[in-house]
Design a protein around this motif. Structure first.
Motif, PDB file in Angstrom:
ATOM      1  N   GLY A  65       0.733  -1.242  -0.029  1.00 47.11           N
ATOM      2  CA  GLY A  65       0.144   0.166  -0.024  1.00 47.11           C
ATOM      3  C   GLY A  65       0.954   1.164  -0.573  1.00 47.11           C
ATOM      4  N   THR A  66      -0.009   2.452  -0.467  1.00 49.67           N
ATOM      5  CA  THR A  66       1.406   3.396  -0.383  1.00 49.67           C
ATOM      6  C   THR A  66      -0.343   5.206   0.198  1.00 49.67           C
ATOM      7  OG1 THR A  66       0.553   3.703  -2.823  1.00 49.67           O
ATOM      8  CG2 THR A  66       2.059   3.095  -2.220  1.00 49.67           C
ATOM      9  N   LYS A  67       0.459   5.894   0.421  1.00 49.04           N
ATOM     10  CA  LYS A  67      -0.605   6.516   0.152  1.00 49.04           C
ATOM     11  C   LYS A  67      -1.007   7.543  -1.060  1.00 49.04           C
ATOM     12  CE  LYS A  67      -1.067  11.653   1.733  1.00 49.04           C
ATOM     13  NZ  LYS A  67      -0.255  13.398   2.335  1.00 49.04           N
ATOM     14  N   ALA A  68      -2.095   7.896  -1.135  1.00 44.62           N
ATOM     15  CA  ALA A  68      -2.402   7.834  -3.044  1.00 44.62           C
ATOM     16  C   ALA A  68      -3.886   8.332  -2.861  1.00 44.62           C
ATOM     17  CB  ALA A  68      -2.638   6.096  -3.395  1.00 44.62           C
ATOM     18  N   GLN A  69      -4.767   9.007  -3.895  1.00 44.38           N
ATOM     19  CA  GLN A  69      -5.426   9.758  -3.565  1.00 44.38           C
ATOM     20  C   GLN A  69      -6.107   9.227  -5.076  1.00 44.38           C
ATOM     21  OE1 GLN A  69      -4.501  13.722  -3.876  1.00 44.38           O
ATOM     22  NE2 GLN A  69      -6.361  14.064  -2.111  1.00 44.38           N
ATOM     23  N   ASP A  70      -7.632   8.432  -5.344  1.00 41.19           N
ATOM     24  CA  ASP A  70      -8.378   8.262  -6.322  1.00 41.19           C
ATOM     25  C   ASP A  70      -9.229   9.666  -7.222  1.00 41.19           C
ATOM     26  OD1 ASP A  70      -9.631   7.011  -8.214  1.00 41.19           O
ATOM     27  OD2 ASP A  70     -10.768   5.721  -6.887  1.00 41.19           O
ATOM     28  N   PHE A  71      -9.577  10.331  -7.902  1.00 42.67           N
ATOM     29  CA  PHE A  71      -9.619  11.138  -8.552  1.00 42.67           C
ATOM     30  C   PHE A  71     -10.807  10.569  -9.783  1.00 42.67           C
ATOM     31  CE2 PHE A  71      -5.646  12.742  -7.158  1.00 42.67           C
ATOM     32  CZ  PHE A  71      -6.330  13.528  -6.678  1.00 42.67           C
ATOM     33  N   ASP A  72     -11.743  11.169  -9.562  1.00 41.47           N
ATOM     34  CA  ASP A  72     -13.355  10.810 -10.970  1.00 41.47           C
ATOM     35  C   ASP A  72     -11.978  10.944 -12.179  1.00 41.47           C
ATOM     36  OD1 ASP A  72     -15.027  11.816 -12.627  1.00 41.47           O
ATOM     37  OD2 ASP A  72     -16.255  10.895 -10.913  1.00 41.47           O
ATOM     38  N   GLY A  73     -12.775  10.160 -13.370  1.00 42.70           N
ATOM     39  CA  GLY A  73     -11.691  10.423 -14.087  1.00 42.70           C
ATOM     40  C   GLY A  73     -12.752  11.628 -15.909  1.00 42.70           C
ATOM     41  N   ILE A  74     -13.486  11.700 -14.924  1.00 42.78           N
ATOM     42  CA  ILE A  74     -14.270  12.535 -16.086  1.00 42.78           C
ATOM     43  C   ILE A  74     -14.207  13.614 -15.728  1.00 42.78           C
ATOM     44  CG2 ILE A  74     -16.786  14.117 -16.183  1.00 42.78           C
ATOM     45  CD1 ILE A  74     -17.641  10.901 -16.538  1.00 42.78           C
ATOM     46  N   THR A  75     -15.181  14.608 -13.320  1.00 42.92           N
ATOM     47  CA  THR A  75     -15.229  15.461 -12.918  1.00 42.92           C
ATOM     48  C   THR A  75     -13.812  16.591 -12.084  1.00 42.92           C
ATOM     49  OG1 THR A  75     -15.062  15.014 -10.795  1.00 42.92           O
ATOM     50  CG2 THR A  75     -17.078  15.099 -12.044  1.00 42.92           C
ATOM     51  N   HIS A  76     -12.013  15.139 -12.084  1.00 46.03           N
ATOM     52  CA  HIS A  76     -11.308  14.989 -11.583  1.00 46.03           C
ATOM     53  C   HIS A  76     -11.532  15.507 -10.325  1.00 46.03           C
ATOM     54  CE1 HIS A  76      -9.284  14.734 -15.714  1.00 46.03           C
ATOM     55  NE2 HIS A  76     -10.548  15.147 -16.021  1.00 46.03           N
ATOM     56  N   LYS A  77     -12.869  15.275  -9.004  1.00 39.78           N
ATOM     57  CA  LYS A  77     -12.698  15.178  -8.023  1.00 39.78           C
ATOM     58  C   LYS A  77     -12.322  14.164  -7.333  1.00 39.78           C
ATOM     59  CE  LYS A  77     -16.177  19.056  -8.108  1.00 39.78           C
ATOM     60  NZ  LYS A  77     -17.211  19.525  -8.290  1.00 39.78           N
ATOM     61  N   GLU A  78     -11.448  14.499  -5.949  1.00 34.76           N
ATOM     62  CA  GLU A  78     -11.309  13.219  -5.212  1.00 34.76           C
ATOM     63  C   GLU A  78     -12.355  12.807  -5.512  1.00 34.76           C
ATOM     64  OE1 GLU A  78      -9.024  11.976  -1.115  1.00 34.76           O
ATOM     65  OE2 GLU A  78      -8.870  14.258  -1.798  1.00 34.76           O
TER      66      GLU A  78
END
Length: 134
Positions: A65-78
């Protein structure tokens, strides 16, 4: 792990935007048959993968595991995590995931992320599986 940010019915999501097609350097097929597909999922430190979807329900086994963020591919919001962060999890972490709409992960760590994703309900002869590689 992140929740599905709707984007409609997975059966109509573009297979060309599937993880293996769009980000083959991050999603390597280890095994595939008419029912399941097993992927090695890797994301080097500091990298961001290309926006992609996962059209099938799956089990994700995170062994690094790592420190990561997931983003919406359309809105680019987390995309907010479905469970609160409670510090460093004990590895491996096993998570059952629904189909995931267009999204991308940014690895904000100094170490690589690695997991094994087992997609099930995978049927190469269905219209959902068209475009999958063997």
């Amino acid at each position: 792990m992140s929740a599905n940010t709707d984007h409609g019915d997975p059966k109509i999501w573009d297979p060309e935007l599937g993880a293996v097609s769009v980000a083959p350097e991050n999603h390597v097929v280890l095994y595939e048959d008419d029912f399941i597909r097993v992927l090695s999922v890797r994301l080097p430190p500091g990298e961001t993968e290309m926006p992609h979807n996962h059209r099938f329900s799956s089990i994700l086994i995170i062994d690094r595991g790592t420190k990561a963020q997931d983003f919406d591919g359309i809105t680019h919001k987390e995309i907010e995590r479905s469970s609160p962060d409670q510090g460093e999890p004990l590895l491996p972490v096993v998570v059952r995931l629904p189909p995931q709409a267009l999204h991308y992960i940014e690895n904000q760590d100094t170490k690589a992320f690695h997991g094994i994703r087992i997609e099930f309900g995978f049927n190469r002869t269905s219209t959902v599986a068209q475009g999958a590689s063997r």
